[in-house]
Design an enzyme around this catalytic site. Structure first.
Site, PDB file in Angstrom:
ATOM      1  N   ASP A   1       0.876  -1.162   0.000  1.00 44.46           N
ATOM      2  CA  ASP A   1       0.000   0.000   0.000  1.00 44.46           C
ATOM      3  C   ASP A   1       0.922   1.222   0.000  1.00 44.46           C
ATOM      4  O   ASP A   1       2.105   1.136   0.339  1.00 44.46           O
ATOM      5  CB  ASP A   1      -0.942  -0.006   1.218  1.00 44.46           C
ATOM      6  CG  ASP A   1      -2.138   0.925   0.991  1.00 44.46           C
ATOM      7  OD1 ASP A   1      -2.080   1.771   0.072  1.00 44.46           O
ATOM      8  OD2 ASP A   1      -3.132   0.819   1.737  1.00 44.46           O
TER       9      ASP A   1
HETATM   10  C1  BGC Z   1      -4.949   3.330  -0.005  1.00 39.03           C
HETATM   11  C2  BGC Z   1      -5.072   2.350  -1.142  1.00 39.03           C
HETATM   12  C3  BGC Z   1      -4.855   3.053  -2.448  1.00 39.03           C
HETATM   13  C4  BGC Z   1      -3.484   3.720  -2.432  1.00 39.03           C
HETATM   14  C5  BGC Z   1      -3.170   4.483  -3.692  1.00 39.03           C
HETATM   15  C6  BGC Z   1      -3.662   4.125  -0.070  1.00 39.03           C
HETATM   16  O1  BGC Z   1      -3.672   5.131   0.870  1.00 39.03           O
HETATM   17  O2  BGC Z   1      -4.993   2.650   1.228  1.00 39.03           O
HETATM   18  O3  BGC Z   1      -6.333   1.737  -1.106  1.00 39.03           O
HETATM   19  O4  BGC Z   1      -4.966   2.168  -3.513  1.00 39.03           O
HETATM   20  O5  BGC Z   1      -3.456   4.645  -1.348  1.00 39.03           O
HETATM   21  O6  BGC Z   1      -3.920   5.635  -3.782  1.00 39.03           O
END
Ligand code: BGC
Length: 756
Positions: A229
């Site tokens: 993530d």
């Molecule tokens: C989120 C993800 C997301 C990623 C990219 C993160 O903060 O938890 O779900 O895909 O950011 O934006």
């Protein structure tokens, strides 16, 4: 491209570089070897492609795209086809926009109604979440574009999401928090997996070898790449060893240096770096081989599709006296700002820059018999007296009042959790005030997670529209006026109040420790076990027609745990309107020695039926439908015994049931010691036989059953049995008047352990 050959031609620095993003959304190219950069983008209920000025909470604009219903809504469709169609539409958009991976689906279990991202997630039930996710993934990937199932795993709160340690026991992990990922990985083969921010039992998900390698790759057969993530990577070298292939976005080159250094110092096997490169490049190549940038993206057609899908997701929660569907010649008051400005998506990284929006009022404004009043302000929780009295005036002389209510944007978003389950005060007061002037109230709800409804008795009908995407207004009107018969079912329980939820005492945790003390009793598994009244149970939803269930048949009355069981039943539309029913199959273990939920969902089918039409629904159950996770075997296990096959219209409304006896083919390892107690030993007939003489001796040494000399005390045989039941073997030395010797007991234990 021959991936392995290309990797063999890369320098260590190039390889280390490949293991993190070029920027927020791209993998790195290696130009001299024709290794192309590929783009990933958020979703998953649309495409959030940022061209420039990338950021990760959707502050800067993304391209215009179609905002489809969010996960909370699509799960409520209980319809695999809806998810496949949605996936195909998003896959087409990705192809058009040259995006290799859409970052979703998000399948974390709804442990508490408070989690800020519940609107993105599917369900409190792992079976439903897994099935829905697999269908979505299948749809996207059929278009030659990958998915990234997230957030792996146990990311069930937003509070302290980047530092919180989810402390979860093994059985709960396997039965509740992992199966949605497992089903999707095994069945739909997502190209990538995104590991979560949090720690699991003390180890960051991103550097957890048990999770990323043992479970994901070795057990489930995952063959894509794992990405972090955004900003979740802790120790990059450890994470490579654990199985994290791609760090997103990147560390400004810092971790590249660390990787190179660790390899040079012999602390990291270069082969593991090669393996990460291989995983990333193989997936990128898969996309490049399927890339069709000339794929058309018809946004108007997709807006219409969004309307159709949204209508499939809505759940009719209450409909007293057939208040719905409405008739166009009725005098109707539409009240509530959400009728003009629907809330149709949540905040954070999934936020779609929608191409257009249709409100319910857009659809109704031209109707001569319909009036409108704001009722409340969206930006404030405080009741506004003027808006309230205008609403009362509008509502007074109408046949029906439709109040659009729910949760404003600021209540639900990525990054933080809700603190309560109530709607804003101004909306609750609006319903109360209107109910005093007109008894015929329909409430349409726009919210991403359950709310408390202190006003439920004051209204005639409630339609849960969830966060239904940019075309939600049209879909609501289609349902309100009966153009579409509602067929959604709740993918989560609506508890009467927050404190009824099983995670309530522990949710959020103590600083960075979030103990999942409620274990497997999440959602309906808890409410059912407690026989607790809920506002609306899991699986619940009404229709404008009625269904009858008959003819439940099992292919056998007795099976082995290695067999499959076929279950069939007939469902008939006995009303006068075309409709869809969600047939739900639950399994209940009637005599478990393990503490298990009352029943668990193990099958569902959505069936479309014309009035009077009957269809036969078939389910096939295998071992997993009866099994629990055994922590001694570290595997799924079925106990010999009777199981109920229950067909329900919700987890609380079982309409047909039949029993089947299941015979276990797996014996649990026997580990008898001097401390084993009689009740456990006697459970096996062969052991009971061996122990019979000892028990007799024991009874006699205890004085046997009967009345005491003065008649003041009676010991029945049952009482004596119960006393002995919880006594360990070793105590025979104390209680059997010295007749039993230590060596005899040791020999007995050995004999019992060897007995087949
Ligand atoms: C989120 C993800 C997301 C990623 C990219 C993160 O903060 O938890 O779900 O895909 O950011 O934006």
């Amino acid at each position: 491209m021959d991936v392995k050959r290309t990797i063999s031609q890369m320098t260590l620095e190039e390889k280390a570089g490949l293991l993190s993003g070029l920027d927020f959304w791209h993998t790195k190219p290696v130009k001299r070897l024709d290794v192309e950069s590929c783009m990933v983008s958020d979703g998953p209920h649309g495409l959030r492609k940022q061209d420039e000025n990338a950021d990760h909470m959707s502050i800067n604009e993304a391209i215009k795209a179609i905002c489809f219903p969010a996960g909370c809504a699509t799960a409520a469709s209980f319809d695999r086809e809806v998810l496949t169609t949605l996936g195909e539409a998003i896959g087409d958009a990705c192809q058009h926009e040259k995006v290799s991976i859409v970052l979703g689906p998000a399948v974390n279990i709804k442990r508490s109604p408070l989690c800020g991202r519940n609107f993105e997630y599917y369900s409190e039930d792992p079976y439903l979440a897994g099935e829905i996710a697999a269908s979505f993934i299948g749809g996207v990937q059929s278009r030659g574009v990958g998915t990234s199932i997230k957030h792996f795993a146990c990311n069930n709160q937003e509070y302290r999401r980047m530092s919180s340690n989810s402390v979860v026991d093994e059985r709960t992990l396997r039965e509740i928090y992992l199966p949605a990922f497992e089903t999707a990985v095994k069945r739909a083969k997502p190209w990538t997996v995104m590991c979560s921010y949090n720690l699991i039992n003390g180890t960051y998900a991103c550097e957890n070898p048990w999770l990323l390698t043992q479970v994901l790759r070795d057990e489930w057969g995952f063959d894509g790449y794992v990405m972090s993530d955004w900003g979740a990577t802790d120790d990059r070298v450890e994470s490579i060893k654990a199985g994290l292939d791609l760090e997103m976005p990147a560390s400004g080159g810092e971790n590249d240096k660390r990787i190179v250094q660790a390899v040079r110092e012999g602390k990291l096997d270069e082969h593991l770096v090669d393996l990460c490169c291989e995983h990333i490049l193989t997936v990128n190549q898969r996309y490049l081989d399927h890339a069709k940038p000339s794929t058309p993206w018809d946004k108007q057609a997709q807006h219409q599709l969004a309307r159709k899908l949204a209508a499939e997701c809505m759940v009719l929660l209450k409909n007293e006296g057939g208040l719905l569907p409405l008739q166009k010649d009725q005098k109707i008051a539409v009240i509530g700002k959400f009728a003009k400005q629907p809330r149709f998506q949540g905040g954070g990284s999934s936020h779609i820059n929608f191409s257009q929006v249709t409100s319910a009022w857009d659809e109704l404004a031209d109707e001569p018999n319909i009036v409108y009043a704001d009722g409340y302000n969206i930006d404030s929780d405080d009741p506004d007296e003027q808006l309230l009295s205008e609403a009362e005036i509008a509502a007074r002389d109408t046949d029906v009042v439709v109040i659009f209510a729910g949760l404003p944007d600021r209540y639900e978003s990525e990054g933080y959790d809700r603190t309560h389950m109530r709607m804003p005060k101004c909306q609750e007061e609006l319903i109360e005030r209107i109910s005093a002037v007109n008894p015929n109230i329909v409430v349409v709800l726009h919210n991403g997670a359950p709310i408390e409804m202190p006003w439920l008795d004051d209204v005639g009908a409630v339609l849960e529209a969830y966060l239904g995407g940019q075309a939600v207004g049209g879909a609501v009107v289609d349902i309100l006026f009966g153009k579409v018969n509602p067929s959604g079912r709740l993918p989560e329980s609506f508890p009467a109040c927050l404190k009824d939820n099983s995670s309530y005492p522990w949710y959020g945790g103590e600083k960075d420790t979030a103990k999942y003390c409620e274990g497997v009793f999440v959602g309906y598994r808890w409410y059912d076990k407690k026989h607790m009244a809920v506002l609306f149970p899991f699986g619940y939803g009404l229709s404008y027609t009625d269904f009858r269930y008959d003819n439940l048949k099992l292919s056998a009355n007795e099976i082995k745990d290695t067999d499959t069981l076929t279950v069939t039943l007939d469902v008939t539309n006995v009303g006068s309107m075309v409709g869809k029913e969600v047939v739900q199959l639950y399994v209940t273990d009637r005599q478990s020695t393990v503490i298990r939920p009352v029943r668990e969902l193990k099958g569902f089918e959505k069936v479309a039926l014309q009035p009077g039409q009957t269809k036969t629904v078939t389910f096939t159950l295998s071992k997993r439908a009866f099994a629990y996770w055994n922590i001694q075997l570290h595997d799924w296990h079925v106990e010999t015994g009777t199981f109920g096959i229950q067909i329900g219209q919700s987890s609380r409304d079982i309409v047909l049931e039949k029993d089947v006896d299941v015979l276990s083919t797996v014996a649990l390892p026997r580990a008898i010691t001097l401390n084993s107690i009689f009740v456990d030993l006697m459970a096996e007939p062969s052991m009971a036989e061996i122990l019979k003489p000892l028990i007799e001796m024991f009874k006699q040494s205890m004085g046997g059953s009967g009345e005491s000399a003065d008649g003041s005390n009676t010991i029945t045989d049952d009482m004596l049995q119960a006393l002995i039941a919880f006594t360990p073997l070793r105590s025979l030395m104390s209680f059997a008047n010295g007749q039993i010797k230590y060596d005899d007991l040791v020999a007995l234990v050995e004999r019992m352990n060897q007995t087949k």
